[in-house]
Design an enzyme around this catalytic site. Structure first.
Site, PDB file in Angstrom:
ATOM      1  N   SER A   1     -13.606 -12.988  38.354  1.00  0.00           N
ATOM      2  CA  SER A   1     -14.324 -11.950  37.604  1.00  0.00           C
ATOM      3  C   SER A   1     -13.411 -11.459  36.488  1.00  0.00           C
ATOM      4  O   SER A   1     -12.180 -11.526  36.612  1.00  0.00           O
ATOM      5  CB  SER A   1     -14.647 -10.781  38.542  1.00  0.00           C
ATOM      6  OG  SER A   1     -15.049  -9.647  37.789  1.00  0.00           O
TER       7      SER A   1
ATOM      8  N   TYR B   1     -12.181  -4.060  43.927  1.00  0.00           N
ATOM      9  CA  TYR B   1     -12.775  -5.378  43.636  1.00  0.00           C
ATOM     10  C   TYR B   1     -11.846  -6.184  42.724  1.00  0.00           C
ATOM     11  O   TYR B   1     -11.529  -7.344  42.998  1.00  0.00           O
ATOM     12  CB  TYR B   1     -14.134  -5.151  42.976  1.00  0.00           C
ATOM     13  CG  TYR B   1     -14.840  -6.394  42.487  1.00  0.00           C
ATOM     14  CD1 TYR B   1     -15.625  -7.151  43.354  1.00  0.00           C
ATOM     15  CD2 TYR B   1     -14.748  -6.797  41.159  1.00  0.00           C
ATOM     16  CE1 TYR B   1     -16.293  -8.286  42.897  1.00  0.00           C
ATOM     17  CE2 TYR B   1     -15.411  -7.915  40.694  1.00  0.00           C
ATOM     18  CZ  TYR B   1     -16.186  -8.659  41.563  1.00  0.00           C
ATOM     19  OH  TYR B   1     -16.844  -9.770  41.105  1.00  0.00           O
TER      20      TYR B   1
HETATM   21  N1  LIG Z   1     -23.052 -10.798  39.179  1.00  0.00           N
HETATM   22  C1  LIG Z   1     -22.043 -10.632  38.335  1.00  0.00           C
HETATM   23  O1  LIG Z   1     -22.211 -10.029  37.241  1.00  0.00           O
HETATM   24  C2  LIG Z   1     -20.687 -11.195  38.655  1.00  0.00           C
HETATM   25  C3  LIG Z   1     -19.686 -11.098  37.666  1.00  0.00           C
HETATM   26  C4  LIG Z   1     -18.422 -11.624  37.933  1.00  0.00           C
HETATM   27  C5  LIG Z   1     -18.187 -12.271  39.144  1.00  0.00           C
HETATM   28  N2  LIG Z   1     -19.177 -12.347  40.104  1.00  0.00           N
HETATM   29  C6  LIG Z   1     -18.863 -13.039  41.349  1.00  0.00           C
HETATM   30  O2  LIG Z   1     -19.843 -14.054  41.566  1.00  0.00           O
HETATM   31  C7  LIG Z   1     -19.924 -14.345  42.976  1.00  0.00           C
HETATM   32  C8  LIG Z   1     -21.385 -14.373  43.397  1.00  0.00           C
HETATM   33  O3  LIG Z   1     -21.912 -13.072  43.258  1.00  0.00           O
HETATM   34  P1  LIG Z   1     -23.446 -12.790  42.900  1.00  0.00           P
HETATM   35  O4  LIG Z   1     -23.446 -11.965  41.689  1.00  0.00           O
HETATM   36  O5  LIG Z   1     -24.219 -14.061  42.960  1.00  0.00           O
HETATM   37  O6  LIG Z   1     -23.804 -11.798  44.118  1.00  0.00           O
HETATM   38  P2  LIG Z   1     -24.996 -11.743  45.163  1.00  0.00           P
HETATM   39  O7  LIG Z   1     -26.287 -12.164  44.524  1.00  0.00           O
HETATM   40  O8  LIG Z   1     -24.915 -10.416  45.785  1.00  0.00           O
HETATM   41  O9  LIG Z   1     -24.610 -12.888  46.211  1.00  0.00           O
HETATM   42  C9  LIG Z   1     -23.499 -12.770  47.043  1.00  0.00           C
HETATM   43  C10 LIG Z   1     -23.585 -13.841  48.120  1.00  0.00           C
HETATM   44  O10 LIG Z   1     -22.434 -13.752  48.955  1.00  0.00           O
HETATM   45  C11 LIG Z   1     -22.855 -13.583  50.319  1.00  0.00           C
HETATM   46  N3  LIG Z   1     -21.827 -12.834  51.044  1.00  0.00           N
HETATM   47  C12 LIG Z   1     -21.359 -11.595  50.774  1.00  0.00           C
HETATM   48  N4  LIG Z   1     -20.438 -11.240  51.666  1.00  0.00           N
HETATM   49  C13 LIG Z   1     -20.296 -12.289  52.517  1.00  0.00           C
HETATM   50  C14 LIG Z   1     -19.497 -12.544  53.662  1.00  0.00           C
HETATM   51  N5  LIG Z   1     -18.641 -11.631  54.135  1.00  0.00           N
HETATM   52  N6  LIG Z   1     -19.624 -13.728  54.302  1.00  0.00           N
HETATM   53  C15 LIG Z   1     -20.490 -14.671  53.842  1.00  0.00           C
HETATM   54  N7  LIG Z   1     -21.270 -14.487  52.763  1.00  0.00           N
HETATM   55  C16 LIG Z   1     -21.177 -13.304  52.122  1.00  0.00           C
HETATM   56  C17 LIG Z   1     -24.212 -12.872  50.185  1.00  0.00           C
HETATM   57  O11 LIG Z   1     -25.046 -12.982  51.334  1.00  0.00           O
HETATM   58  P3  LIG Z   1     -25.007 -11.847  52.514  1.00  0.00           P
HETATM   59  O12 LIG Z   1     -24.936 -10.510  51.854  1.00  0.00           O
HETATM   60  O13 LIG Z   1     -26.263 -12.084  53.287  1.00  0.00           O
HETATM   61  O14 LIG Z   1     -23.771 -12.171  53.303  1.00  0.00           O
HETATM   62  C18 LIG Z   1     -24.793 -13.654  49.025  1.00  0.00           C
HETATM   63  O15 LIG Z   1     -25.253 -14.913  49.464  1.00  0.00           O
HETATM   64  C19 LIG Z   1     -19.086 -13.274  43.661  1.00  0.00           C
HETATM   65  O16 LIG Z   1     -17.817 -13.802  44.002  1.00  0.00           O
HETATM   66  C20 LIG Z   1     -18.918 -12.200  42.599  1.00  0.00           C
HETATM   67  O17 LIG Z   1     -17.765 -11.438  42.796  1.00  0.00           O
HETATM   68  C21 LIG Z   1     -20.407 -11.830  39.864  1.00  0.00           C
END
Ligand SMILES: NC(=O)c1ccc[n+]([C@@H]2O[C@H](COP(=O)([O-])OP(=O)(O)OC[C@H]3O[C@@H](n4cnc5c(N)ncnc54)[C@H](OP(=O)(O)O)[C@@H]3O)[C@@H](O)[C@H]2O)c1
Length: 249
Positions: free
Chosen positions: A152, A165
């Site tokens: 990130s 974070y």
């Molecule tokens: N969205 C953004 O703007 C953004 C920006 C920079 C980086 N990121 C990074 O991108 C990645 C994906 O995020 P996203 O935005 O796609 O978020 P998201 O839609 O909330 O998806 C997160 C996924 O991770 C799973 N998860 C969370 N905690 C977990 C655990 N302890 N064990 C197993 N699975 C777990 C969630 O399912 P459950 O909750 O059911 O476990 C879900 O499948 C993350 O690493 C995030 O930090 C996102």
């Protein structure tokens, strides 16, 4: 011997956090690209829906549980072995604040960050990806594979409220760089995907309009490009890689 018997077995990818958001979008693209999948997330119903979707395209093993759980990580590695052995590990699952209680302050200042939540944040975003990598490494080494860690911009920019974070993602970035040096035969990438229209982003700003943010599907071609090009190990920003792709290589 018929044609099918000559076909190389489909490669295997382990994708964490593949029940929605970026993880699901990437899992769909990998499936379309001929990969077998081991996927995980905590929420069993959402993961089962993702599994049903992906199973129409490829062989998929879906195991619900938290990547923080030692036994669960072992089951993920065993499942990948059972499919033939992983060539790719995608540490994508992440948490904003580690909070178990819905409605908790999404971006607590460091002064007020509940320590159990801070511990969970580091466990999910940094420790568990390293621990899962340890388990899958023998499979990756045998196939000269790759590790993709989702980072990130908060890992490098000191946004107020994003200290827990961001610090955990910075730890993941450093682990990525060290692993890349220690495992020179492999590819080890950290990628900052940029802002994406997902549940995590909405939870960071409840009530904020995120409809103008790109969908995670827009980042996926950049990630696949890294894989196809076997790009050098390192830290990448999806935005910069996308500009290179648009400009033609
Ligand atoms: N969205 C953004 O703007 C953004 C920006 C920079 C980086 N990121 C990074 O991108 C990645 C994906 O995020 P996203 O935005 O796609 O978020 P998201 O839609 O909330 O998806 C997160 C996924 O991770 C799973 N998860 C969370 N905690 C977990 C655990 N302890 N064990 C197993 N699975 C777990 C969630 O399912 P459950 O909750 O059911 O476990 C879900 O499948 C993350 O690493 C995030 O930090 C996102």
């Amino acid at each position: 011997m018929n044609a099918a018997q000559h076909t190389a077995p489909a490669p295997v990818a382990v994708v964490t956090g593949a029940s929605r958001g970026l993880g699901l979008a990437l899992a769909r693209a990998l499936a379309a690209d001929g990969w077998q999948l081991v996927i995980t997330a905590r929420g069993a119903a959402e993961l089962a829906a993702a599994e049903a979707d992906l199973a129409a395209v490829t062989e998929v093993v879906a195991l619900s549980g938290s990547i923080v759980d030692d036994d669960h990580r072992a089951h993920l590695a065993e499942a990948a072995d059972g499919l033939g052995g992983a060539s790719l590990l995608v540490n994508n699952a992440g948490t904003l604040n580690g909070a178990a209680t819905p409605g908790a302050e999404p971006l607590p200042r460091l002064a007020d960050f509940p320590l159990p939540d801070l511990l969970e944040t580091f466990e999910v975003n940094a420790l568990a990806p390293i621990a899962l990598t340890q388990l899958v490494l023998p499979q990756l080494r045998a196939r000269v594979g790759a590790v993709l860690n989702i980072s990130s911009d908060a890992a490098v920019v000191p946004y107020l409220g994003w200290g827990g974070y961001g610090a955990s993602k910075a730890a993941l970035d450093l682990a990525t760089a060290v692993l890349a040096g220690e495992e020179p035969e492999l590819r080890v990438w950290a990628v900052d995907p940029g802002s994406m229209r997902t549940r995590m982003l909405q939870e960071a700003g409840p009530g904020e309009d995120i409809s103008g943010e790109p969908l995670p599907e827009e980042v996926v071609p950049v990630l696949l490009g890294l894989l196809h090009d076997r790009a050098p190990s390192g830290r990448y920003r999806a935005e910069e890689l996308a500009a290179v792709v648009r400009g033609g290589r």
